[in-house]
Design a protein around this motif. Sequence first.
Motif, PDB file in Angstrom:
ATOM      1  N   GLY A 127       0.835  -0.093  14.186  1.00 23.75           N
ATOM      2  CA  GLY A 127       0.897   0.728  12.651  1.00 23.75           C
ATOM      3  C   GLY A 127      -0.486   0.658  12.133  1.00 23.75           C
ATOM      4  O   GLY A 127      -0.809   1.551  11.464  1.00 23.75           O
ATOM      5  N   TRP A 128      -1.151  -0.409  12.143  1.00 20.77           N
ATOM      6  CA  TRP A 128      -2.385  -0.614  11.394  1.00 20.77           C
ATOM      7  C   TRP A 128      -3.506   0.495  12.039  1.00 20.77           C
ATOM      8  O   TRP A 128      -4.177   0.948  10.973  1.00 20.77           O
ATOM      9  CB  TRP A 128      -3.020  -2.023  11.663  1.00 20.77           C
ATOM     10  CG  TRP A 128      -4.383  -2.168  10.649  1.00 20.77           C
ATOM     11  CD1 TRP A 128      -4.331  -2.694   9.483  1.00 20.77           C
ATOM     12  CD2 TRP A 128      -5.674  -1.757  11.058  1.00 20.77           C
ATOM     13  NE1 TRP A 128      -5.690  -2.881   8.951  1.00 20.77           N
ATOM     14  CE2 TRP A 128      -6.352  -2.029  10.110  1.00 20.77           C
ATOM     15  CE3 TRP A 128      -6.380  -1.244  12.197  1.00 20.77           C
ATOM     16  CZ2 TRP A 128      -7.813  -1.989  10.191  1.00 20.77           C
ATOM     17  CZ3 TRP A 128      -7.556  -1.090  12.394  1.00 20.77           C
ATOM     18  CH2 TRP A 128      -8.447  -1.298  11.133  1.00 20.77           C
ATOM     19  N   GLU A 141      -5.602  -0.143  20.244  1.00 25.09           N
ATOM     20  CA  GLU A 141      -7.066  -0.802  19.686  1.00 25.09           C
ATOM     21  C   GLU A 141      -7.095  -1.959  20.862  1.00 25.09           C
ATOM     22  O   GLU A 141      -8.167  -2.777  20.494  1.00 25.09           O
ATOM     23  CB  GLU A 141      -7.021  -1.190  18.446  1.00 25.09           C
ATOM     24  CG  GLU A 141      -8.408  -1.247  17.856  1.00 25.09           C
ATOM     25  CD  GLU A 141      -8.570  -1.748  16.552  1.00 25.09           C
ATOM     26  OE1 GLU A 141      -9.512  -1.588  15.892  1.00 25.09           O
ATOM     27  OE2 GLU A 141      -7.627  -2.444  16.027  1.00 25.09           O
ATOM     28  N   ALA A 186       8.815  -0.671   8.521  1.00 32.96           N
ATOM     29  CA  ALA A 186       7.881  -1.448   7.849  1.00 32.96           C
ATOM     30  C   ALA A 186       6.273  -0.974   8.267  1.00 32.96           C
ATOM     31  O   ALA A 186       5.450  -1.162   7.351  1.00 32.96           O
ATOM     32  CB  ALA A 186       8.188  -2.682   8.064  1.00 32.96           C
ATOM     33  N   CYS A 187       6.248  -0.634   9.309  1.00 37.19           N
ATOM     34  CA  CYS A 187       4.931  -0.423   9.890  1.00 37.19           C
ATOM     35  C   CYS A 187       4.452   0.946  10.005  1.00 37.19           C
ATOM     36  O   CYS A 187       3.502   1.426  10.336  1.00 37.19           O
ATOM     37  CB  CYS A 187       4.911  -0.767  11.469  1.00 37.19           C
ATOM     38  SG  CYS A 187       5.154  -2.629  11.940  1.00 37.19           S
ATOM     39  N   GLY A 188       5.127   2.018   9.352  1.00 34.89           N
ATOM     40  CA  GLY A 188       4.641   3.098   8.717  1.00 34.89           C
ATOM     41  C   GLY A 188       5.398   4.198   9.757  1.00 34.89           C
ATOM     42  O   GLY A 188       4.936   5.431   9.578  1.00 34.89           O
ATOM     43  N   GLN A 207      -2.598   4.072  10.669  1.00 34.48           N
ATOM     44  CA  GLN A 207      -2.819   4.126   9.429  1.00 34.48           C
ATOM     45  C   GLN A 207      -4.144   3.993   8.924  1.00 34.48           C
ATOM     46  O   GLN A 207      -4.856   4.810   8.036  1.00 34.48           O
ATOM     47  CB  GLN A 207      -2.133   2.967   8.381  1.00 34.48           C
ATOM     48  CG  GLN A 207      -0.517   2.904   8.338  1.00 34.48           C
ATOM     49  CD  GLN A 207      -0.084   1.511   8.097  1.00 34.48           C
ATOM     50  OE1 GLN A 207      -0.746   0.981   7.017  1.00 34.48           O
ATOM     51  NE2 GLN A 207       0.939   1.106   8.479  1.00 34.48           N
ATOM     52  N   HIS A 208      -5.037   3.241   9.367  1.00 33.55           N
ATOM     53  CA  HIS A 208      -6.316   3.004   9.074  1.00 33.55           C
ATOM     54  C   HIS A 208      -7.555   3.601   9.952  1.00 33.55           C
ATOM     55  O   HIS A 208      -8.680   3.884   9.519  1.00 33.55           O
ATOM     56  CB  HIS A 208      -6.725   1.518   9.171  1.00 33.55           C
ATOM     57  CG  HIS A 208      -6.011   0.726   7.920  1.00 33.55           C
ATOM     58  ND1 HIS A 208      -6.692   0.466   6.964  1.00 33.55           N
ATOM     59  CD2 HIS A 208      -4.681   0.229   8.026  1.00 33.55           C
ATOM     60  CE1 HIS A 208      -5.939  -0.348   6.089  1.00 33.55           C
ATOM     61  NE2 HIS A 208      -4.674  -0.456   6.685  1.00 33.55           N
ATOM     62  N   SER A 243       0.936  -1.192  -0.067  1.00 35.70           N
ATOM     63  CA  SER A 243       0.053  -0.038  -0.157  1.00 35.70           C
ATOM     64  C   SER A 243       0.747   1.180   0.182  1.00 35.70           C
ATOM     65  O   SER A 243       1.923   1.462   0.514  1.00 35.70           O
ATOM     66  CB  SER A 243      -0.757   0.021   1.183  1.00 35.70           C
ATOM     67  OG  SER A 243      -1.294   1.246   1.426  1.00 35.70           O
ATOM     68  N   GLU A 244       0.183   2.288  -0.617  1.00 36.32           N
ATOM     69  CA  GLU A 244       1.138   3.620  -0.636  1.00 36.32           C
ATOM     70  C   GLU A 244       0.606   4.431   0.711  1.00 36.32           C
ATOM     71  O   GLU A 244       1.386   5.392   0.687  1.00 36.32           O
ATOM     72  CB  GLU A 244       0.718   4.440  -1.978  1.00 36.32           C
ATOM     73  CG  GLU A 244       1.166   3.998  -3.281  1.00 36.32           C
ATOM     74  CD  GLU A 244       2.769   3.930  -3.208  1.00 36.32           C
ATOM     75  OE1 GLU A 244       3.491   4.507  -2.430  1.00 36.32           O
ATOM     76  OE2 GLU A 244       3.388   3.200  -4.067  1.00 36.32           O
ATOM     77  N   MET A 285       3.151  -3.570  14.863  1.00 35.57           N
ATOM     78  CA  MET A 285       2.278  -3.813  13.626  1.00 35.57           C
ATOM     79  C   MET A 285       0.909  -3.614  13.980  1.00 35.57           C
ATOM     80  O   MET A 285       0.212  -2.762  13.334  1.00 35.57           O
ATOM     81  CB  MET A 285       2.672  -5.359  13.111  1.00 35.57           C
ATOM     82  CG  MET A 285       4.028  -5.836  12.756  1.00 35.57           C
ATOM     83  SD  MET A 285       4.216  -7.391  12.576  1.00 35.57           S
ATOM     84  CE  MET A 285       3.534  -7.893  11.010  1.00 35.57           C
ATOM     85  N   SER A 286       0.511  -4.013  14.935  1.00 36.72           N
ATOM     86  CA  SER A 286      -1.051  -3.776  15.410  1.00 36.72           C
ATOM     87  C   SER A 286      -1.085  -2.143  15.657  1.00 36.72           C
ATOM     88  O   SER A 286      -2.135  -1.512  15.068  1.00 36.72           O
ATOM     89  CB  SER A 286      -1.262  -4.081  16.810  1.00 36.72           C
ATOM     90  OG  SER A 286      -1.392  -5.788  16.850  1.00 36.72           O
TER      91      SER A 286
END
Lengths: 318, 327
Positions: B317-318, B274, B42-44, B321-322, B2-3, B314-315
């Motif tokens: 990061g999501w 979250e 990698a996780c932004g 991002q989202h 994803s960009e 990772m969690s």
Amino acid sequence: MTLSGTAPNLRWAYMDHWRVESPQGPLSQYTSLQNFDVFVKQIAAVGFEAIETFDFHLPLIRELCGSLEGCREFLQERGVERVLSLFHAVMYDERKSAPHVRETHDQLFNYAKYIMSSSAGLGVENFIVMPAGLYYDVEPVTDEKIKACADIWSRIGKMTADFGVKTCCHHEFFCGIRSLDEIRKFYEWSDPKYVHFYCDTAQHVIAGVDPVALYIELHDRCGGFHFKDTHHVDRSEDYRRRPDAEIMAPTTPRWFWEMGTAEGLVDFPALMRAMKQYNYRGWVGVEHDKADVGAGNYPESTAIAGWYIKNVLRRIYA
Amino acid sequence: MSEEKAVSSQIRWGYAVNNWKPGFMGFARREEHERAFKVTSACGFEAIELNAGSGRWDPLGRPENIDINYGSAKGFLRQLNDWGIESIASTFYDPGQMSFEDLHHGLLPTRRDDHALIQRTAAIHAQFLGEVGATCLVVRPFPSYWKEGGLNAERMQIAAECWNRVAESSAALKIQTVLHVDALSALRSVAELETFLGLTSHHVGLALDTAELAIAGFDTLDLYRRFHDRVRHFHFKNALAIDSLQEFKLANAERALMQAGGARGVPRWFGELEHPDGVVNFPALMAALRERNYSGWVIVESDKGPPPAAAAVMSNGWYVQHVLSRI
């Protein structure tokens, strides 16, 4: 979409062997909807847009989400588009299910058809199979045995195509069709319309086959990839060792590694350049098979692979 | 891939190194740093926050250790860039931590005799932060409550003198000094915070740590609305329990409460953004940041989390991002 607004040539999928440690031992993400939610978000966070999984997970997925359509919706809400591939998990047995034994072909065919008919709704595009049994079960590997394998996968490939799914052959280093000569014969004798090559980079390197050269040779048959690395070539015939070569080989406790480790033997940049040269477009799977052997863990290996894609591979071909 | 990028025009996202549990016998090897920062990238997340530490086994804990391990401050930054981390946002400095280098078992900002060494140590970190183009020196303004009891006017005045001097000298290096009140702090009320801010100069800002404040019974959203003109830094992490028994008063609460869990045996105080048991309302706080046009770093933390450490990044990061970046 890329920054320029055009669709990318490549999209990245994650082949799932995932387990994480818990107070009760290793835990699968299919144990609860909450654990599945965490898993999907974690792989989405590092750029994966599809998952590949084993077909024995189908009942678990259905139970977790209520239906396979519901599962796809669940994935899409979290940034993952589909279950791209099902890895067909069959313990090949010469008595009832072995590709090199023609008497077992109907059973293999019917089981594959059952998987196809029970997996609608996930968006599956690939049915990944090991095209022959364990090497020690197949040897001596004769032309007749390779032809039998080619025939059954051609027959199954035609059937899966009716479901809109490609049958893709994935050559484990301990599989009966593993050497360059055996692989060439298999693709020569199988139906190019229905039997596709799934390039697992680590497996070929372990077997002493250059995956880049093999991809170039079979690029018009290539249905996809499993990008994973290895630190070892099998130089002592572990591939024919009973009862198991994959986790019980005395020489090598861990065969498979994520991309980007210093000891890695796969030349991923060269493969990316070849994929660009032959205009490969579509999904690329990343696989971490037994990443938790030793002190490893799946989340870290997966994020490291995500880093490598973003910072190395996409700069070559995206 | 994803960009999507976890960055907006004004809010920048970083991750605290304490996720990887630096300290004695952990996170000391260079290959561990490489993997950790590649995971972070990698996780932004574009930056990291360092944690001031001590000793040769904490190679990122002091600037001289970074020099030994990476050649220089800029050499370290170049290496981080190669690993996908664009910058160092900040360093967290707790003067109460022991120091092998300075031969003490913890300093108190509320004790004038300790000020010179606190200021000297802070200056070492600020100098480093200035060299790498960082923004903030995040400091623990008061000792834990159990050490001296609650604050009084004298202790507040002494601590204010300490941090005013640190902030003034850091400001000369273009580094802001920001106060990070935690769950065990001697500062226990909004009124005390207001008084203390009144004693400090405009160079002294606030770092709001969502979990630490929630555990101590503060409402971070309310604090931000009230003191937004002094808030220059955030730590985002979730709180999974509140210190409802007021066990911050326990002797050695750092260990007895935060690590051993206190009388209730709380297994985890901090959680991912979250986490289903989390008490922090991040969407509401994020909306407030947007509303007040907050500009600066938000450092996500997952210290004291369970292994594997990568999973929390990772969690989170999501979620950034989202969810948060879309607010």
